[in-house]
Design an enzyme around this catalytic site. Structure first.
Site, mmCIF file in Angstrom:
data_model
loop_
_atom_site.group_PDB
_atom_site.id
_atom_site.type_symbol
_atom_site.label_atom_id
_atom_site.label_comp_id
_atom_site.label_asym_id
_atom_site.label_seq_id
_atom_site.Cartn_x
_atom_site.Cartn_y
_atom_site.Cartn_z
ATOM 1 N N ALA A 220 0.852 -1.150 -0.009
ATOM 2 C CA ALA A 220 0.111 -0.037 0.017
ATOM 3 C C ALA A 220 0.726 1.324 -0.008
ATOM 4 C CB ALA A 220 -0.864 -0.063 1.183
ATOM 5 N N GLY A 221 1.982 1.380 -0.848
ATOM 6 C CA GLY A 221 2.672 2.555 -0.986
ATOM 7 C C GLY A 221 1.935 3.295 -2.266
ATOM 8 N N GLY B 91 0.952 0.796 -5.079
ATOM 9 C CA GLY B 91 -0.304 -0.076 -4.711
ATOM 10 C C GLY B 91 -1.657 0.862 -4.820
ATOM 11 N N PHE C 124 16.451 19.252 -10.279
ATOM 12 C CA PHE C 124 16.829 17.961 -9.997
ATOM 13 C C PHE C 124 18.017 17.407 -10.753
ATOM 14 C CE2 PHE C 124 15.401 14.856 -6.894
ATOM 15 C CZ PHE C 124 14.811 15.686 -5.854
ATOM 16 N N ASP D 209 10.248 -8.508 -0.438
ATOM 17 C CA ASP D 209 9.160 -9.514 -0.471
ATOM 18 C C ASP D 209 8.588 -9.939 -1.694
ATOM 19 O OD1 ASP D 209 9.617 -9.472 2.379
ATOM 20 O OD2 ASP D 209 7.612 -8.254 2.764
ATOM 21 N N GLN E 285 21.032 1.942 -7.111
ATOM 22 C CA GLN E 285 21.312 3.253 -7.085
ATOM 23 C C GLN E 285 21.965 3.515 -5.531
ATOM 24 O OE1 GLN E 285 18.258 6.724 -7.326
ATOM 25 N NE2 GLN E 285 19.532 7.048 -9.068
ATOM 26 N N HIS F 73 22.280 6.829 -3.604
ATOM 27 C CA HIS F 73 22.014 8.318 -3.461
ATOM 28 C C HIS F 73 23.313 8.826 -3.165
ATOM 29 C CE1 HIS F 73 20.069 11.931 -2.662
ATOM 30 N NE2 HIS F 73 18.818 11.533 -3.172
ATOM 31 N N LEU G 54 18.077 9.856 4.279
ATOM 32 C CA LEU G 54 18.086 10.507 2.929
ATOM 33 C C LEU G 54 18.236 11.880 3.328
ATOM 34 C CD1 LEU G 54 17.976 10.568 -0.026
ATOM 35 C CD2 LEU G 54 15.335 10.393 0.426
ATOM 36 N N THR H 166 17.458 15.087 0.661
ATOM 37 C CA THR H 166 17.039 15.068 -1.015
ATOM 38 C C THR H 166 18.126 15.744 -1.871
ATOM 39 O OG1 THR H 166 15.378 15.763 -2.181
ATOM 40 C CG2 THR H 166 15.882 16.958 -0.424
ATOM 41 N N GLU H 167 17.899 15.386 -2.991
ATOM 42 C CA GLU H 167 18.765 15.944 -4.111
ATOM 43 C C GLU H 167 18.282 17.320 -4.306
ATOM 44 O OE1 GLU H 167 20.062 13.291 -7.481
ATOM 45 O OE2 GLU H 167 18.328 14.489 -8.587
ATOM 46 N N ARG I 6 22.710 10.629 -10.438
ATOM 47 C CA ARG I 6 23.078 10.223 -9.252
ATOM 48 C C ARG I 6 24.178 9.308 -9.160
ATOM 49 N NH1 ARG I 6 17.050 9.174 -6.304
ATOM 50 N NH2 ARG I 6 16.825 11.474 -5.963
ATOM 51 N N HIS J 227 19.942 3.284 -2.007
ATOM 52 C CA HIS J 227 18.558 4.180 -2.160
ATOM 53 C C HIS J 227 17.713 3.480 -3.026
ATOM 54 C CE1 HIS J 227 16.056 7.491 -1.942
ATOM 55 N NE2 HIS J 227 16.173 7.680 -3.118
ATOM 56 N N ARG K 151 18.329 5.588 -12.258
ATOM 57 C CA ARG K 151 17.165 6.342 -12.234
ATOM 58 C C ARG K 151 17.493 7.591 -11.876
ATOM 59 N NH1 ARG K 151 14.068 8.328 -8.221
ATOM 60 N NH2 ARG K 151 14.831 7.044 -6.376
ATOM 61 N N LEU L 206 8.394 8.527 -7.939
ATOM 62 C CA LEU L 206 7.293 8.854 -7.757
ATOM 63 C C LEU L 206 6.501 8.751 -8.911
ATOM 64 C CD1 LEU L 206 7.695 11.591 -4.751
ATOM 65 C CD2 LEU L 206 7.252 9.134 -4.586
#
Lengths: 231, 587
Positions: free
Chosen positions: B15-16, B19, B119, B221, B240, B242, B252, B254-255, B286, B353, B398, B404
């Site tokens: 459920a991220g 999902g 970015f 999983d 990757q 980061h 983390l 962020t970039e 990255r 990352h 990536r 995202l």
């Protein structure tokens, strides 16, 4: 380092008890969660929730030396020994430091936690001024850890009727959103002797919020809106 | 033993962001959907994403999806499939606008449009200059997005099975996927959840490494379950690093810090990225920045008493920008690095990352594997989206903000594709009689093993092995020794002992079950890395420093059975535009 931890496994314990631990930590163990993970490698039956370990997922809320907080962003240096750990107060305990949060989420769901706006959206984004967007700061950052609601005496007495600080903070997050069109329904939904008005501004919620948010202020703003609407 | 069975049109595992974007399509279309998740949905690891979502809205200056597509292909070191990349970049503005309509609290520009920041690796006009493409909600974009998607699912009455763990896939004799065997943590109950469509959105597996930005739950999983069911894993050698994890803590940064103007410094106070990437500098992609940092540290220009990190300086941005655009970064730096970035730089190191590889899929999210002469034969009833999938839009590396985006685009695409199947008219297939056996025997093994080690030391050795043998720079000697060690760890994992026999919320048992998945992920990673004798994107071989398109412009497929490797061609043909042929990659 010395710990006193609330233990309870309903399958083998007639009632909860407190277990003492004395564990040698590594120099890299900075946060309380690091210590808990180390404790678990010694006593794997010790049960607690955890995930992001950086204070953004809200899994590892617990009562730490009498105050609710997140284990992963609580520095061990700030804690007096023995460190006493208990599950969040006021919710049923499933096992050890793991509580049943159903009631907490039920209250969150009860405020309709989503933007309500039946107008067909434009092809691109709906415009919102930076000032209107700023109204959401201090509200949308909530991580639903339940530190606030489970430190609130009003929530302890009436968890089924009082929305609680977390749910009310979110209620105001949607009231304050310039894109939401259901402010009246939202106020109706809260105009009730219990749902909103059991908040007596004790401010435990503000004291414990690990994200530095202020539910009492948000609740005050809802009350103001109700007063304004009445006159 | 017969297990209880519950039937749904579709089940989603995880459920991220991916999902819940998929479940939203399904629930709004009225299908019976169950979403299984090890943690309450808003605790999924999407919550930790910070910087932004890539989309060529053009709110700050001119932008186009074609430039975004080019940047993504170049970022992937030409290993990404160009059809999937075109689809993702073209869809990007639409899925971001939808998210805004769902209520996402994006930051805004004075004209009311969504704020976008620069970015790494994102450019205007095919590499000419940096472009502001990352749609941001301060530095909490993942949190804002995950909560928005959960809220929208509450509205759609999506049915969540919270704190349930999927143990294994159910596949019948024809190879069709019919659901999963699942474990309810609170009670220890095991059940078969049968579905006409099973969607894996199980996220990453960064917990196979010692220094990782990933959450505890990121244990691969979905990869373990797929591998055990005979499905290959694609491009698993590409992980990757980061550039900016907090040194020592892994958390983390962020970039977006560099997007807002932050810079990296070595012990001489030199902005060393100017040497490695003269054009985009600190905003190179990255893999390039991480290797440059590693190089600086190796050559003795690291910072601190052990010269083991570099510094991320942002005090020159001023308190206003830091407090408005990067408030969580300041919190993290204060808590985990003991520095206030308004005044002092943050010590950072390259930190694991993101997993570019995963379960092979097509643009509809359908899982594909070689079968009967076809390279990409569909596995009926089985879908994968998000980090656990390899579609492949990220190829060998990536770009920041594309994860995202990947979740939104392919979660939505898989959802729509499943809705179009009209599953309400389809009958459930008959479950094989041994449907629950594999999962039950794993559980029985963990419960009956005695006198062996617990999960913790095995997992720690696995993380340290992967860190030492499969790091930023790899070579044949390190890798072959690493493969041997991981295979030994697999044997230790088979004997893992769980002394806690309680059925109630037994987290030790859950961790022992996760260990099987960590082992499969680690095997896939290091075996694939050893075989690929070239450097491409995040796979940097010190013994094979060049990219070798003649021999290696192809996807790896790793099979659990016998650690077998196979390969398939990269799709260099976009859907509607001219292909971007491989060329040398400089920033």
């Amino acid at each position: 380092m010395k710990f006193r931890i609330y233990r309870y496994d309903p399958e083998k314990d007639a009632k909860p008890y407190v277990k003492d631990y004395d564990v040698e930590l590594a120099v890299t163990d900075r946060m309380l969660l690091d210590a808990l993970v180390r404790l678990k490698s010694v006593d794997e039956s010790l049960s607690f929730r955890r995930s992001c370990r950086e204070g953004v997922c809200g899994s590892d809320a617990m009562n730490i030396n009498g105050k609710n907080g997140l284990a992963c962003i609580t520095n061990l240096k700030e804690l007096k020994e023995p460190i006493e750990l208990r599950p969040l107060p006021g919710l049923p305990v499933i096992r050890d430091l793991i509580v049943d949060m159903s009631q907490f989420f039920k209250q969150y769901h009860s405020i309709r936690p989503y933007v309500v706006n039946e107008a067909p959206p434009p092809e691109k984004e709906r415009l919102q001024s930076p000032e209107d967007r700023e109204e959401l700061d201090g509200l949308y950052e909530c991580i639903l850890c339940a530190c606030c609601s489970t430190s609130c005496p009003s929530f302890w007495w009436n968890p089924d009727k009082f929305v609680g600080p977390a749910g009310l903070l979110q209620a105001y997050r949607f009231i304050a959103d310039s894109r939401d069109a259901a402010i009246n329904e939202r106020l109706d939904n809260l105009e009730d002797p219990y749902r909103l008005f059991r908040c007596y501004s004790i401010m435990n919620c503000v004291d414990v919020c690990p994200k530095g948010l202020n539910p009492t202020r948000a609740i005050g703003k809802i009350k103001d809106l109700l007063v304004k609407r009445a006159v | 033993m017969t297990l209880p069975v519950r039937r749904f049109d579709a089940i989603i595992v995880g459920a991220g962001g991916a999902g819940m974007r998929a479940s939203l399509q399904l629930a709004e279309a009225g299908l019976s959907v169950a979403v299984l998740t090890k943690v309450f949905p808003t605790r999924s690891h999407t919550v930790a994403a910070q910087g932004g979502i890539g989309a060529s809205l053009g709110n700050m200056s001119e932008d186009s999806w074609l430039w975004h597509m080019y940047d993504t292909i170049k970022g992937s070191d030409w290993l990404g499939d160009q059809d999937a990349i075109e689809y993702m970049c073209r869809m990007a503005p639409k899925v971001v606008y939808e998210l805004e309509h769902f209520g996402m609290p994006f930051d805004r520009n004075p004209d009311g449009t969504i704020y976008q920041r620069p970015f790494g690796g994102h450019s205007a006009n095919f590499g000419e200059k940096p472009v502001q493409r990352a749609c941001a909600a301060a530095d909490r974009t993942g949190h804002a997005m995950l909560h928005t998607l959960y809220q929208r699912n509450v509205r759609a009455h999506t049915h969540f099975f919270v704190e349930w763990m999927a143990l294994d896939l159910v596949r019948d004799a024809e190879g069709d996927v019919l659901g999963v065997v699942a474990y309810e943590m609170e009670t220890g109950e095991v059940m078969i959840l049968q579905a006409k469509a099973t969607v894996f959105a199980t996220g990453g597996a960064g917990r196979i490494f010692a220094a990782s930005t990933n959450a505890f739950i990121n244990t691969g999983d979905g990869l373990g379950m797929a591998a055990r069911a005979g499905i290959p894993l694609e491009d698993m050698e590409f992980w990757q690093f980061h550039p900016t994890g907090v040194a020592g803590a892994g958390v983390l940064i962020t970039e977006g810090v560099r997007g807002e103007g932050g810079i990296l410094l070595n012990c001489n106070g030199e902005r060393f990225m100017e040497r490695y990437a003269p054009n985009l500098k600190d905003l190179a992609s990255r893999d390039v920045v991480s290797r440059s940092m590693d190089q600086e540290i190796k050559e003795g220009r690291g910072c601190g008493p052990h010269k083991d990190h570099v510094l991320l300086k942002l005090d020159h941005l001023g308190p206003d920008v830091i407090l408005k655009r990067l408030p969580s970064i300041r919190e993290i730096a204060l808590k985990f690095a003991n520095v206030d970035p308004i005044r002092e730089p943050i010590p950072v190191v390259p930190t694991i990352h993101y997993m570019m590889g995963g379960i092979p899929t097509n643009v509809h999210g359908q899982v594909v594997a070689p079968s009967g002469g076809a390279t990409n034969a569909v596995v009926n009833g089985f879908y994968a989206v998000g980090e656990c999938a390899c579609v492949s839009v990220h190829g060998a590396n990536r770009l920041g903000t594309n994860s995202l985006l990947d979740l939104l685009v392919f979660g939505r695409a898989a959802g729509n594709f499943i809705v179009d199947q009209r599953l309400d008219r389809v009958e459930h297939k008959e479950l094989p009689r041994d449907a629950g056996d594999a999962a039950l025997s794993r559980l029985a093994r963990i419960d009956s093993n005695q006198g062996g080690e617990g999960m913790a030391p095995i997992a720690a050795d696995l993380r340290n092995t992967m860190q030492a043998h499969c790091g930023v720079f790899r070579n044949a000697e390190l890798l072959s020794e690493g493969v041997r060690k991981v295979m030994e760890l697999e044997q230790r994992a088979l004997r893992v002992t769980c002394a806690d026999k309680s059925r109630t919320f037994n987290t030790a048992r859950v961790e022992a079950l996760e260990l099987d998945n960590l082992i499969e992920t680690a095997k896939a990673t290091i075996v694939s890395a050893e075989a690929r004798t070239e450097s491409r994107g995040a796979q940097a071989r010190s013994d094979f420093p060049g990219r070798d398109d003649a021999n290696w412009l192809k996807h790896t497929l790793w099979y659990r059975d016998g650690n077998r490797l196979d390969y398939k061609p990269v799709n260099l043909k976009p859907l509607s535009v001219e292909a971007f042929p491989p060329k040398s990659r400089t920033y």
